[in-house]
Design a protein around this motif. Structure first.
Motif, PDB file in Angstrom:
ATOM      1  N   PHE A   1       0.974  -1.044   0.055  1.00 28.54           N
ATOM      2  CA  PHE A   1      -0.016   0.187   0.395  1.00 28.54           C
ATOM      3  C   PHE A   1       0.594   1.595  -0.129  1.00 28.54           C
ATOM      4  CE2 PHE A   1      -3.453   2.711   1.868  1.00 28.54           C
ATOM      5  CZ  PHE A   1      -4.213   1.913   0.828  1.00 28.54           C
ATOM      6  N   THR A   2       0.335   2.298  -0.814  1.00 32.52           N
ATOM      7  CA  THR A   2       1.420   3.566  -0.964  1.00 32.52           C
ATOM      8  C   THR A   2       0.287   4.510  -0.105  1.00 32.52           C
ATOM      9  OG1 THR A   2       3.086   2.557  -2.942  1.00 32.52           O
ATOM     10  CG2 THR A   2       2.409   5.423  -2.171  1.00 32.52           C
ATOM     11  N   VAL A   3       0.432   5.521   0.105  1.00 29.50           N
ATOM     12  CA  VAL A   3       0.178   6.981   1.039  1.00 29.50           C
ATOM     13  C   VAL A   3       0.747   7.780   1.095  1.00 29.50           C
ATOM     14  CG1 VAL A   3      -0.836   5.204   2.641  1.00 29.50           C
ATOM     15  CG2 VAL A   3       1.466   6.484   3.103  1.00 29.50           C
ATOM     16  N   ALA A   4      -0.050   9.373   0.652  1.00 31.63           N
ATOM     17  CA  ALA A   4       0.952  10.703   0.488  1.00 31.63           C
ATOM     18  C   ALA A   4       0.072  11.475   1.351  1.00 31.63           C
ATOM     19  CB  ALA A   4       0.358  10.662  -1.220  1.00 31.63           C
ATOM     20  N   THR A   5       0.639  12.250   1.789  1.00 31.47           N
ATOM     21  CA  THR A   5       0.163  13.436   1.825  1.00 31.47           C
ATOM     22  C   THR A   5       0.661  14.975   1.482  1.00 31.47           C
ATOM     23  OG1 THR A   5      -0.373  14.494   4.493  1.00 31.47           O
ATOM     24  CG2 THR A   5       1.880  13.689   4.425  1.00 31.47           C
ATOM     25  N   HIS A   6       0.339  16.167   1.646  1.00 30.84           N
ATOM     26  CA  HIS A   6       0.727  17.395   1.327  1.00 30.84           C
ATOM     27  C   HIS A   6      -0.161  18.048   1.237  1.00 30.84           C
ATOM     28  CE1 HIS A   6       2.746  20.276  -0.829  1.00 30.84           C
ATOM     29  NE2 HIS A   6       2.136  19.681  -2.150  1.00 30.84           N
ATOM     30  N   ASN A   7       0.479  19.346   2.661  1.00 31.19           N
ATOM     31  CA  ASN A   7       0.547  20.344   2.834  1.00 31.19           C
ATOM     32  C   ASN A   7       0.201  21.510   2.012  1.00 31.19           C
ATOM     33  OD1 ASN A   7      -0.237  22.901   4.031  1.00 31.19           O
ATOM     34  ND2 ASN A   7       0.484  23.281   5.632  1.00 31.19           N
ATOM     35  N   VAL A   8      -1.452  21.473   1.428  1.00 31.67           N
ATOM     36  CA  VAL A   8      -1.345  22.710   0.093  1.00 31.67           C
ATOM     37  C   VAL A   8      -1.213  23.518  -0.016  1.00 31.67           C
ATOM     38  CG1 VAL A   8      -2.543  20.302  -1.217  1.00 31.67           C
ATOM     39  CG2 VAL A   8      -3.582  22.338  -0.012  1.00 31.67           C
ATOM     40  N   ASN A   9      -1.116  24.359   0.944  1.00 31.72           N
ATOM     41  CA  ASN A   9      -1.345  25.700   1.152  1.00 31.72           C
ATOM     42  C   ASN A   9      -1.873  26.642   0.693  1.00 31.72           C
ATOM     43  OD1 ASN A   9      -0.223  28.802   1.620  1.00 31.72           O
ATOM     44  ND2 ASN A   9       1.379  28.202   0.177  1.00 31.72           N
ATOM     45  N   ALA A  10      -2.903  27.070   1.771  1.00 32.70           N
ATOM     46  CA  ALA A  10      -4.480  27.729   1.625  1.00 32.70           C
ATOM     47  C   ALA A  10      -4.559  29.010   0.570  1.00 32.70           C
ATOM     48  CB  ALA A  10      -4.671  28.375   2.401  1.00 32.70           C
ATOM     49  N   GLU A  11      -3.310  29.188  -0.030  1.00 36.15           N
ATOM     50  CA  GLU A  11      -2.852  29.912  -1.015  1.00 36.15           C
ATOM     51  C   GLU A  11      -2.422  29.970  -2.405  1.00 36.15           C
ATOM     52  OE1 GLU A  11      -0.373  33.669   0.899  1.00 36.15           O
ATOM     53  OE2 GLU A  11      -2.207  33.830   2.008  1.00 36.15           O
ATOM     54  N   ASN A  12      -2.393  28.439  -2.394  1.00 39.74           N
ATOM     55  CA  ASN A  12      -2.335  27.783  -4.052  1.00 39.74           C
ATOM     56  C   ASN A  12      -2.972  28.601  -4.747  1.00 39.74           C
ATOM     57  OD1 ASN A  12      -1.498  25.821  -5.645  1.00 39.74           O
ATOM     58  ND2 ASN A  12      -0.838  24.961  -4.047  1.00 39.74           N
ATOM     59  N   ALA A  13      -1.935  29.039  -6.004  1.00 43.96           N
ATOM     60  CA  ALA A  13      -2.391  28.959  -6.701  1.00 43.96           C
ATOM     61  C   ALA A  13      -3.130  28.112  -8.111  1.00 43.96           C
ATOM     62  CB  ALA A  13      -1.641  30.408  -7.213  1.00 43.96           C
ATOM     63  N   ASP A  14      -2.048  26.799  -8.329  1.00 45.50           N
ATOM     64  CA  ASP A  14      -2.854  25.963  -8.920  1.00 45.50           C
ATOM     65  C   ASP A  14      -3.200  24.390  -8.273  1.00 45.50           C
ATOM     66  OD1 ASP A  14      -2.607  24.459 -11.351  1.00 45.50           O
ATOM     67  OD2 ASP A  14      -0.193  24.423 -11.070  1.00 45.50           O
ATOM     68  N   PRO A  15      -4.238  25.055  -7.405  1.00 43.83           N
ATOM     69  CA  PRO A  15      -4.592  23.410  -6.709  1.00 43.83           C
ATOM     70  C   PRO A  15      -4.919  22.285  -8.381  1.00 43.83           C
ATOM     71  CG  PRO A  15      -6.540  25.256  -6.957  1.00 43.83           C
ATOM     72  CD  PRO A  15      -5.194  25.545  -7.822  1.00 43.83           C
ATOM     73  N   GLU A  16      -5.347  22.493  -9.008  1.00 43.71           N
ATOM     74  CA  GLU A  16      -5.555  21.261  -9.978  1.00 43.71           C
ATOM     75  C   GLU A  16      -3.852  21.003  -9.982  1.00 43.71           C
ATOM     76  OE1 GLU A  16      -8.069  21.801 -12.886  1.00 43.71           O
ATOM     77  OE2 GLU A  16      -9.536  22.510 -12.113  1.00 43.71           O
ATOM     78  N   GLY A  17      -2.724  21.177 -10.363  1.00 46.31           N
ATOM     79  CA  GLY A  17      -1.622  20.894 -11.011  1.00 46.31           C
ATOM     80  C   GLY A  17      -1.000  20.550  -9.619  1.00 46.31           C
ATOM     81  N   THR A  18      -1.030  21.255  -8.613  1.00 45.33           N
ATOM     82  CA  THR A  18      -0.691  20.431  -7.409  1.00 45.33           C
ATOM     83  C   THR A  18      -1.449  18.906  -6.902  1.00 45.33           C
ATOM     84  OG1 THR A  18      -0.593  22.671  -6.438  1.00 45.33           O
ATOM     85  CG2 THR A  18      -0.834  20.954  -4.648  1.00 45.33           C
ATOM     86  N   ALA A  19      -2.756  19.311  -7.267  1.00 40.22           N
ATOM     87  CA  ALA A  19      -3.713  17.732  -7.128  1.00 40.22           C
ATOM     88  C   ALA A  19      -2.894  16.655  -8.014  1.00 40.22           C
ATOM     89  CB  ALA A  19      -4.765  17.601  -7.480  1.00 40.22           C
ATOM     90  N   ARG A  20      -2.296  17.111  -8.894  1.00 38.61           N
ATOM     91  CA  ARG A  20      -1.930  15.937  -9.948  1.00 38.61           C
ATOM     92  C   ARG A  20      -0.602  15.304 -10.021  1.00 38.61           C
ATOM     93  NH1 ARG A  20      -5.097  19.527 -13.762  1.00 38.61           N
ATOM     94  NH2 ARG A  20      -3.088  20.750 -14.155  1.00 38.61           N
ATOM     95  N   GLU A  21       0.199  16.318  -8.792  1.00 40.92           N
ATOM     96  CA  GLU A  21       1.522  16.307  -8.867  1.00 40.92           C
ATOM     97  C   GLU A  21       1.285  15.438  -7.438  1.00 40.92           C
ATOM     98  OE1 GLU A  21       4.098  17.069  -9.873  1.00 40.92           O
ATOM     99  OE2 GLU A  21       4.393  18.539 -11.315  1.00 40.92           O
ATOM    100  N   VAL A  22       0.540  15.342  -6.489  1.00 39.74           N
ATOM    101  CA  VAL A  22       0.642  14.905  -5.423  1.00 39.74           C
ATOM    102  C   VAL A  22      -0.218  12.950  -6.233  1.00 39.74           C
ATOM    103  CG1 VAL A  22      -0.183  14.009  -3.353  1.00 39.74           C
ATOM    104  CG2 VAL A  22       0.340  16.279  -4.069  1.00 39.74           C
ATOM    105  N   ALA A  23      -1.021  12.963  -7.052  1.00 40.78           N
ATOM    106  CA  ALA A  23      -1.546  11.893  -7.402  1.00 40.78           C
ATOM    107  C   ALA A  23      -0.410  11.016  -8.407  1.00 40.78           C
ATOM    108  CB  ALA A  23      -3.167  11.900  -8.415  1.00 40.78           C
ATOM    109  N   ALA A  24       0.210  11.666  -8.886  1.00 40.13           N
ATOM    110  CA  ALA A  24       0.705  11.080  -9.577  1.00 40.13           C
ATOM    111  C   ALA A  24       2.347  10.177  -9.015  1.00 40.13           C
ATOM    112  CB  ALA A  24       1.662  11.842 -10.749  1.00 40.13           C
ATOM    113  N   SER A  25       2.139  10.035  -8.474  1.00 42.27           N
ATOM    114  CA  SER A  25       2.662   9.095  -6.936  1.00 42.27           C
ATOM    115  C   SER A  25       2.238   7.820  -7.045  1.00 42.27           C
ATOM    116  CB  SER A  25       2.838   9.861  -5.585  1.00 42.27           C
ATOM    117  OG  SER A  25       1.889   9.380  -4.970  1.00 42.27           O
ATOM    118  N   GLY A  26       1.429   7.142  -7.763  1.00 45.59           N
ATOM    119  CA  GLY A  26       0.489   6.100  -7.062  1.00 45.59           C
ATOM    120  C   GLY A  26       0.075   5.842  -6.004  1.00 45.59           C
ATOM    121  N   ALA A  27      -0.003   7.100  -5.517  1.00 46.99           N
ATOM    122  CA  ALA A  27      -0.215   6.571  -3.382  1.00 46.99           C
ATOM    123  C   ALA A  27      -1.709   6.576  -3.724  1.00 46.99           C
ATOM    124  CB  ALA A  27      -0.349   7.968  -3.091  1.00 46.99           C
ATOM    125  N   ASP A  28      -2.287   4.930  -3.146  1.00 45.51           N
ATOM    126  CA  ASP A  28      -3.522   4.538  -3.038  1.00 45.51           C
ATOM    127  C   ASP A  28      -4.220   5.321  -2.218  1.00 45.51           C
ATOM    128  OD1 ASP A  28      -3.182   1.873  -4.044  1.00 45.51           O
ATOM    129  OD2 ASP A  28      -1.835   1.694  -2.417  1.00 45.51           O
TER     130      ASP A  28
END
Length: 315
Positions: free
Chosen positions: A101-128
């Motif tokens: 099983f693979t897990v990932a975590t990220h504090n995305v920052n409330a002022e993140n200007a690119d939420p969709e890009g940030t989400a895709r980057e984390v998901a690219a890890s292949g985490a379950d």
């Protein structure tokens, strides 16, 4: 040269101040738990950046050589040995292959200007499963849209959220004594059995001239989180989140005393995660209980001020 040094009458008399600084540095590292927290939480502050005291060793070495001081060179063994004893294990790569099983975590920052890009980057890890912290109401739809194709199940509780490839149940907020929701838990039905997943974002800490290391609210929340994990009915537990503290910080003992850090057990290097521009501390954590960590790593930088982290575990 050796002959000149042996005949130099001042080789043992020079560098006494350097020797004292070297020994004091070693004592500070080995006795860090004795530094009181009563005034300004100075003990927790020292423990947060404890590995960086090792930088004094090469500096003192150069000064000792310039001073041609045998006393300072011998004294330098104290901080060098203490630092290696505390952190030498982090210099080697302990990560393995496989894992259930693979897990990932990220504090995305409330002022993140690119939420969709940030989400895709984390998901690219292949985490379950993916945990996100510091979510804002306006940004949640963007994260949900970016992660929908990979993660069928998800829940957002307050400012934290969990996305999973497998069914989630008993999902609820966790009271960490803040008055608003910054922690949650859910039971994930993995192919290897149920896994209790906690997501937490403990209160931030600040360094203030008039108050020191202001961490009392974080410390109270850490105690509450530790109590919730200790009562969890599922034997296998993973904690994902921004704890605003390192594994060395005594204030997190309620959590760290019952769980293992995946980075410490199966990581490569220190795994510093904050600040993303020049990481100096690992305040974002993945901890486990009842499962075996097999790998742990830092993911590429996103638009956040934190680096995302991931880990592989074995049931």
């Amino acid at each position: 040269m050796l002959g000149r040094l042996r005949s130099d009458p001042g080789i043992w008399r020079r560098g006494v101040v350097l020797a004292v600084v070297a020994v004091a540095t070693g004592l500070l590292m080995i006795l860090h738990a004795q530094i009181p927290n009563r005034i300004g939480n100075v003990g927790s502050l020292a423990e947060t950046f404890l590995p960086w005291l090792g930088l004094l060793v090469p500096v003192l070495l150069v000064l000792a050589l310039l001073r041609r001081s045998a006393t300072a060179l011998v004294a330098l063994l104290v901080p060098a040995i203490v630092w290696l004893n505390l952190f030498g294990g982090l210099l080697t790569n302990k990560s393995g292959d496989g894992g259930d099983f693979t897990v990932a975590t990220h504090n995305v920052n409330a002022e993140n200007a690119d939420p969709e890009g940030t989400a895709r980057e984390v998901a690219a890890s292949g985490a379950d499963v993916v945990a996100l912290e510091e979510l804002t109401g306006d940004a949640v739809p963007a994260y949900e849209k970016a992660l929908a194709s990979r993660y069928r199940y998800h829940s957002v509780q307050g400012t934290v959220g969990l996305w999973s490839k497998y069914p989630m149940s008993d999902t609820r907020p966790v009271d960490i004594r803040l008055g608003w929701v910054r922690a949650m838990r859910s039971t994930v039905a993995t192919p290897s059995g149920d896994l209790s997943v906690y997501v937490a974002h403990l209160p931030s800490v600040r360094i203030k001239m008039n108050a020191g290391f202001t961490a009392s609210q974080r410390d109270t929340s850490a105690d509450a989180l530790g109590e919730a994990i200790a009562r969890d009915p599922v034997g296998r537990v993973v904690l994902l989140g921004d704890l605003n503290g390192t594994m060395n910080d005594r204030a997190l003992n309620a959590v760290t005393s019952q769980m293992r850090s995946t980075q410490g057990a199966a990581g490569d290097g220190f795994g510093f995660s904050w600040p993303a521009s020049f990481p100096m501390a690992r305040i974002d954590q993945i901890m486990v209980k009842g499962v075996e960590p097999v790998s742990s790593w830092t993911l590429p930088r996103t638009a956040s001020d934190h680096l995302p982290i991931a880990a592989g575990i074995r049931f």
